[in-house]
Each structure stands twice: as C-alpha cells, then as structure tokens.
Design a protein around this motif. Structure first.
Motif, mmCIF file in Angstrom:
data_model
loop_
_atom_site.group_PDB
_atom_site.id
_atom_site.type_symbol
_atom_site.label_atom_id
_atom_site.label_comp_id
_atom_site.label_asym_id
_atom_site.label_seq_id
_atom_site.Cartn_x
_atom_site.Cartn_y
_atom_site.Cartn_z
ATOM 1 N N GLU A 52 30.708 8.947 -50.771
ATOM 2 C CA GLU A 52 29.908 9.837 -49.928
ATOM 3 C C GLU A 52 29.705 9.239 -48.532
ATOM 4 O O GLU A 52 29.633 9.967 -47.542
ATOM 5 N N LYS A 53 29.613 7.919 -48.458
ATOM 6 C CA LYS A 53 29.431 7.246 -47.162
ATOM 7 C C LYS A 53 30.777 6.946 -46.493
ATOM 8 O O LYS A 53 30.825 6.311 -45.454
ATOM 9 N N ARG A 54 31.865 7.384 -47.090
ATOM 10 C CA ARG A 54 33.222 7.170 -46.581
ATOM 11 C C ARG A 54 33.601 5.691 -46.563
ATOM 12 O O ARG A 54 34.174 5.179 -45.613
ATOM 13 N N LEU A 55 33.256 5.015 -47.649
ATOM 14 C CA LEU A 55 33.638 3.621 -47.843
ATOM 15 C C LEU A 55 34.816 3.564 -48.802
ATOM 16 O O LEU A 55 34.938 4.401 -49.694
ATOM 17 N N HIS A 56 35.676 2.583 -48.619
ATOM 18 C CA HIS A 56 36.774 2.368 -49.551
ATOM 19 C C HIS A 56 36.209 1.641 -50.770
ATOM 20 O O HIS A 56 35.441 0.697 -50.627
ATOM 21 N N TRP A 57 36.585 2.071 -51.947
ATOM 22 C CA TRP A 57 36.093 1.496 -53.207
ATOM 23 C C TRP A 57 37.250 0.822 -53.917
ATOM 24 O O TRP A 57 38.280 1.453 -54.162
ATOM 25 N N GLU A 58 37.084 -0.458 -54.219
ATOM 26 C CA GLU A 58 38.098 -1.193 -54.968
ATOM 27 C C GLU A 58 37.448 -1.756 -56.221
ATOM 28 O O GLU A 58 36.316 -2.237 -56.173
ATOM 29 N N MET A 59 38.198 -1.694 -57.328
ATOM 30 C CA MET A 59 37.652 -2.158 -58.592
ATOM 31 C C MET A 59 38.761 -2.801 -59.409
ATOM 32 O O MET A 59 39.846 -2.246 -59.520
ATOM 33 N N SER A 60 38.478 -3.979 -59.947
ATOM 34 C CA SER A 60 39.425 -4.653 -60.825
ATOM 35 C C SER A 60 38.642 -5.217 -62.006
ATOM 36 O O SER A 60 37.957 -6.241 -61.883
ATOM 37 N N LEU A 61 38.720 -4.515 -63.126
ATOM 38 C CA LEU A 61 37.933 -4.866 -64.307
ATOM 39 C C LEU A 61 38.830 -4.969 -65.526
ATOM 40 O O LEU A 61 39.275 -3.953 -66.049
ATOM 41 N N LYS A 88 24.581 0.195 -48.403
ATOM 42 C CA LYS A 88 23.647 0.438 -47.308
ATOM 43 C C LYS A 88 24.094 -0.248 -46.021
ATOM 44 O O LYS A 88 24.015 0.335 -44.938
ATOM 45 N N TYR A 89 24.563 -1.484 -46.105
ATOM 46 C CA TYR A 89 24.843 -2.267 -44.912
ATOM 47 C C TYR A 89 26.306 -2.281 -44.483
ATOM 48 O O TYR A 89 26.642 -2.866 -43.468
ATOM 49 N N THR A 90 27.183 -1.652 -45.239
ATOM 50 C CA THR A 90 28.593 -1.592 -44.854
ATOM 51 C C THR A 90 28.828 -0.302 -44.069
ATOM 52 O O THR A 90 28.519 0.786 -44.552
ATOM 53 N N PRO A 91 29.364 -0.422 -42.863
ATOM 54 C CA PRO A 91 29.605 0.787 -42.066
ATOM 55 C C PRO A 91 30.733 1.635 -42.646
ATOM 56 O O PRO A 91 31.612 1.127 -43.348
ATOM 57 N N ALA A 92 30.694 2.930 -42.351
ATOM 58 C CA ALA A 92 31.742 3.854 -42.792
ATOM 59 C C ALA A 92 33.103 3.288 -42.436
ATOM 60 O O ALA A 92 33.284 2.697 -41.373
ATOM 61 N N GLY A 93 34.050 3.422 -43.364
ATOM 62 C CA GLY A 93 35.379 2.874 -43.186
ATOM 63 C C GLY A 93 35.527 1.479 -43.766
ATOM 64 O O GLY A 93 36.633 0.976 -43.909
ATOM 65 N N GLY A 94 34.400 0.844 -44.111
ATOM 66 C CA GLY A 94 34.419 -0.480 -44.719
ATOM 67 C C GLY A 94 34.801 -0.412 -46.187
ATOM 68 O O GLY A 94 35.095 0.659 -46.720
ATOM 69 N N THR A 95 34.755 -1.560 -46.845
ATOM 70 C CA THR A 95 35.203 -1.645 -48.240
ATOM 71 C C THR A 95 34.133 -2.267 -49.125
ATOM 72 O O THR A 95 33.515 -3.261 -48.754
ATOM 73 N N ILE A 96 33.961 -1.679 -50.294
ATOM 74 C CA ILE A 96 33.138 -2.238 -51.363
ATOM 75 C C ILE A 96 34.091 -2.581 -52.496
ATOM 76 O O ILE A 96 34.917 -1.759 -52.894
ATOM 77 N N SER A 97 33.961 -3.784 -53.025
ATOM 78 C CA SER A 97 34.862 -4.237 -54.085
ATOM 79 C C SER A 97 34.053 -4.804 -55.241
ATOM 80 O O SER A 97 33.117 -5.581 -55.039
ATOM 81 N N VAL A 98 34.403 -4.398 -56.448
ATOM 82 C CA VAL A 98 33.784 -4.941 -57.656
ATOM 83 C C VAL A 98 34.898 -5.484 -58.532
ATOM 84 O O VAL A 98 35.846 -4.762 -58.864
ATOM 85 N N THR A 99 34.794 -6.756 -58.883
ATOM 86 C CA THR A 99 35.776 -7.392 -59.749
ATOM 87 C C THR A 99 35.043 -8.143 -60.843
ATOM 88 O O THR A 99 33.850 -8.449 -60.718
ATOM 89 N N ALA A 100 35.739 -8.423 -61.904
ATOM 90 C CA ALA A 100 35.147 -9.182 -63.013
ATOM 91 C C ALA A 100 36.226 -10.034 -63.650
ATOM 92 O O ALA A 100 37.424 -9.749 -63.525
ATOM 93 N N GLY A 101 35.796 -11.059 -64.329
ATOM 94 C CA GLY A 101 36.731 -11.940 -65.006
ATOM 95 C C GLY A 101 35.980 -12.913 -65.892
ATOM 96 O O GLY A 101 34.770 -12.776 -66.096
ATOM 97 N N ALA A 102 36.697 -13.892 -66.407
ATOM 98 C CA ALA A 102 36.093 -14.837 -67.341
ATOM 99 C C ALA A 102 36.655 -16.235 -67.127
ATOM 100 O O ALA A 102 37.796 -16.399 -66.700
ATOM 101 N N THR A 103 35.819 -17.220 -67.436
ATOM 102 C CA THR A 103 36.237 -18.612 -67.504
ATOM 103 C C THR A 103 36.147 -19.009 -68.972
ATOM 104 O O THR A 103 35.984 -18.142 -69.842
ATOM 105 N N GLU A 104 36.185 -20.298 -69.259
ATOM 106 C CA GLU A 104 36.105 -20.749 -70.657
ATOM 107 C C GLU A 104 34.803 -20.370 -71.342
ATOM 108 O O GLU A 104 34.795 -20.099 -72.538
ATOM 109 N N ASP A 105 33.698 -20.366 -70.600
ATOM 110 C CA ASP A 105 32.406 -20.145 -71.245
ATOM 111 C C ASP A 105 31.513 -19.112 -70.566
ATOM 112 O O ASP A 105 30.390 -18.886 -70.986
ATOM 113 N N LYS A 106 32.027 -18.454 -69.502
ATOM 114 C CA LYS A 106 31.207 -17.482 -68.776
ATOM 115 C C LYS A 106 32.055 -16.307 -68.321
ATOM 116 O O LYS A 106 33.253 -16.412 -68.150
#
Length: 189
Positions: A52-61, A88-106
């Motif tokens: 809605e805010k015209r931000l690029h959305w990236e996701m790697s899960l 809120k603080y990223t201007p239009a045209g910016g990017t929001i990225s959510v990624t996830a992963g794991a290590t040996e214990d977390k």
C-alpha cells in the motif's frame, strides 16, 4: 477508519505490555511453533501494508525451519513492531525484507529496510521506552515503545534482538531464538 482502529489497538497493546512489566514477570503462553509454517501468516498483513505504501517486499523463508518453544502471539507482536517501524520510516520505492534461517542451536528472523538508518550512538537508546530520535525527521505517530517492547519480549523468550544500521542505508533487526528442546522419554519420569 480500520487503519486508525488497528493503530490504536497496537498502542493499547503496548501500554498493556508496559503495565505487565510494572506488575512483575511477563507471563508467556509457550508452545512449540513450526516457524516455517507460522511466519508467512504473520507476515501477510504487513506485506499488504508495504504494498500500500509502494514499498518493495522481499521474503526468504525456508519451510523446514525447526520448531521453537514460544508464545506465538507475543512473537507476532515483536515481528509486527519491527515491521511497523520498517514500513513507517522507509520512503516509497524502498525495500522491506524478511528472511529467516537456522544455526546449530537457534533460529533467526531478520527484518531489514532501506529507510534512513540509525546512528551508532543511538543503538542503546532506541530500546529505551519513549525514546524517539531527535536526528531523524520522524513521523509524529507512535510513542517510542515498539522497540522496547520487542526487546523485552525477545528477552522473555530467552532470545536476543540485535540491530545493525547505517545512516542513509537502512536498518536490520535480527531476532535470535533457541530451538525447542525435545523431551526425551527419560526426562518425563
């Protein structure tokens, strides 16, 4: 009207959390949560807000992330607080990225943005209740509680919340959570 109601509900939730902290130990309703299956549903409304805010959305899960023993509502609140700030603080045209992963214990969940970034000398203060940076042209919305609440909730889960940021480039917040410890037959007795 729906957006305003959602905003007010988040503020009420944050104030209720501060009340919980003043009264004593934070009660969590922990249960094993398969993060790879749970997280996409938590992110869906935030992706819509970014669009809605015209931000690029990236996701790697990865779908095969291990389970963690968490309160899923409280962990969703942490992710929501981080994404709310990122959007809120990223201007239009910016990017929001959510990624996830794991290590040996977390497991880790990262929320990154291409917003204004945070100066190094403010890293410790951003987690202080009601702190708002005087250096940024901040949106008048909010009370300066989101990051404080996020850190307290991650701490309550025996995890860590880390920040990396560079002014003019953006910020990255990483949630670290220990795996669920399986109960062996010997430990049940």
């Amino acid at each position: 009207m729906d957006d305003e109601t959602d905003r007010l509900q988040r503020l009420l939730d944050e104030l209720a959390h501060l009340h919980d902290l003043a009264l004593g130990t934070l009660e969590l309703e922990r249960r094993p949560v398969a993060v790879g299956e749970w997280l996409p549903g938590v992110l869906r409304p935030w992706q819509a807000a970014a669009d809605e805010k015209r931000l690029h959305w990236e996701m790697s899960l990865p779908s095969n992330l291990p389970s963690v023993n968490v309160d899923p509502l409280r962990l969703a609140q942490v992710i929501g607080n981080l994404l709310s700030n990122a959007i809120k603080y990223t201007p239009a045209g910016g990017t929001i990225s959510v990624t996830a992963g794991a290590t040996e214990d977390k497991i880790w969940i990262k929320v990154s943005d291409t917003g204004p970034g945070i100066p190094n000398d403010e890293f410790d203060r951003i987690f202080t209740p009601f702190y708002r940076s005087p250096r940024q042209k901040r949106i008048a919305q909010g009370m300066g509680l989101g990051l404080s609440i996020a850190r307290d909730l991650v701490d309550a889960h025996n995890g860590q919340l880390e920040v990396q940021s560079q002014p003019g480039v953006g910020s990255q917040f990483t949630i670290w959570l220990p795996y669920t410890t399986p109960i062996s037959p010997e430990s049940k007795s």
